[in-house]
Design a protein around this motif. Sequence first.
Motif, PDB file in Angstrom:
ATOM      1  N   ARG A  28      27.410  33.438  22.852  1.00 20.64           N
ATOM      2  CA  ARG A  28      27.931  32.235  22.709  1.00 20.64           C
ATOM      3  C   ARG A  28      28.334  31.852  24.260  1.00 20.64           C
ATOM      4  O   ARG A  28      26.958  32.173  24.510  1.00 20.64           O
ATOM      5  N   LEU A  29      28.234  30.330  24.232  1.00 22.08           N
ATOM      6  CA  LEU A  29      28.647  29.615  25.285  1.00 22.08           C
ATOM      7  C   LEU A  29      29.214  29.927  26.310  1.00 22.08           C
ATOM      8  O   LEU A  29      28.755  29.009  27.583  1.00 22.08           O
ATOM      9  N   ASP A  30      29.958  30.949  26.288  1.00 19.83           N
ATOM     10  CA  ASP A  30      30.332  31.211  27.677  1.00 19.83           C
ATOM     11  C   ASP A  30      30.844  32.791  27.808  1.00 19.83           C
ATOM     12  O   ASP A  30      30.298  33.377  26.902  1.00 19.83           O
ATOM     13  N   ILE A  86      22.474  31.600  19.685  1.00 20.10           N
ATOM     14  CA  ILE A  86      23.407  31.313  20.774  1.00 20.10           C
ATOM     15  C   ILE A  86      24.687  30.492  19.446  1.00 20.10           C
ATOM     16  O   ILE A  86      23.955  29.279  18.233  1.00 20.10           O
ATOM     17  N   ASN A  87      25.245  31.258  19.483  1.00 19.22           N
ATOM     18  CA  ASN A  87      26.736  30.190  18.384  1.00 19.22           C
ATOM     19  C   ASN A  87      27.397  29.102  19.215  1.00 19.22           C
ATOM     20  O   ASN A  87      28.373  29.469  20.340  1.00 19.22           O
ATOM     21  N   ASP A  88      26.849  28.093  18.616  1.00 15.25           N
ATOM     22  CA  ASP A  88      27.719  27.189  19.922  1.00 15.25           C
ATOM     23  C   ASP A  88      28.637  26.194  19.157  1.00 15.25           C
ATOM     24  O   ASP A  88      29.057  24.937  19.129  1.00 15.25           O
ATOM     25  N   LYS A 143      31.943  25.339  19.063  1.00 18.42           N
ATOM     26  CA  LYS A 143      33.438  24.635  19.873  1.00 18.42           C
ATOM     27  C   LYS A 143      34.656  24.918  19.206  1.00 18.42           C
ATOM     28  O   LYS A 143      35.017  24.125  17.998  1.00 18.42           O
ATOM     29  N   LYS A 171      32.342  25.750  28.649  1.00 18.25           N
ATOM     30  CA  LYS A 171      32.175  24.863  27.299  1.00 18.25           C
ATOM     31  C   LYS A 171      32.006  24.556  25.778  1.00 18.25           C
ATOM     32  O   LYS A 171      31.651  24.763  25.166  1.00 18.25           O
ATOM     33  N   GLY A 172      33.079  26.339  25.429  1.00 17.78           N
ATOM     34  CA  GLY A 172      33.007  26.530  24.101  1.00 17.78           C
ATOM     35  C   GLY A 172      34.083  26.581  23.436  1.00 17.78           C
ATOM     36  O   GLY A 172      34.399  26.801  22.397  1.00 17.78           O
TER      37      GLY A 172
END
Length: 327
Positions: free
Chosen positions: A198-200, A233-235, A237, A256-257
Amino acid sequence: MSLSKQFKKLAVSCLIHNARVFSTSGCRLSNTLLHRTVNRHRQIKGGAADYQDNEEDASDDTGVRGVDLHIQMDGKPKPQKEVDTFKEKYPDFLPRTDRACRRDYVLEMLHRRDMFRRRQNLSIPEFYVGSIVSVTVTDPYSPTKENRFVGICIQRQFSGLSHTFTLRNIIYGQGIEIKYDLYNPNILKIECLKTEKRLDPELLYLRDCPPEFSTFPLDMEKVPAPKGKDVPINDVKIPLNKPPWLERWERRKDLKGITGNDRRLTYRQKKRAVLSEKPWLENDIMLEYRRSLRDDEVQHIKGVVEKFLEREQRRKEEAEKEMAEES
């Protein structure tokens, strides 16, 4: 000379002596040191990590004899991508950074041996924060004496034998989180059903998000990971629910997620947010130094882990060949 004057003179001399000692030895508690003092202190502390592993102390039945080799910190630049990938892939092998002044390198080596012994009996797959993992543990109160839980990994904490990971899932409309010790002997099986990032670095904000983003079937089948490619990477939100929240997500500008954490604040809330900020931490080089690991040290740990994994892979292949020949 009166007693008060003698005491003042003694106090001033002690302060001058301490200032000289701190300025020449590179004290870690000062936040105003120059870069050259930090580099000099690193060279001094680097010598404490040079130790030779005694292979005779390791027992023959463990299979990890001679895995830990001599640490050589030559100071040469290492590929940063490999170091960062290893930190994300095996955070349990990294030493603690909050006790940089009190590290025990021999104890870290012994813990690493125990981790290798545990990995010989338990296959621990590669998973990250954001991956969907299933864990099977022993349960004396279950009819099958086993209990299986599936959830998304929202946090990985600590290092060494104390490393933990937290799984979250929504079951019958109720959010359930279970924190497991990675090297707990009660764990029978760990399986990564879907490998992704994930983004975080942490997904604790899923507690304040809609339940559909934390719901996964307990009988979920394994999704094969792409071979020869980087971890996807699963972006996505995720929107937050309406406040109140469990934490002050509007103050977390580094996430960021999530979306919806930029709500309008009242004057009182803005004042509290300003008081809670710590902008001086961005320029605190000593704090960053104490919380970071040297790349050459991470490179050494990476080499030790890779040697163990290669040895385990060869041992499994030999065992499979023997079983095939017997059958």
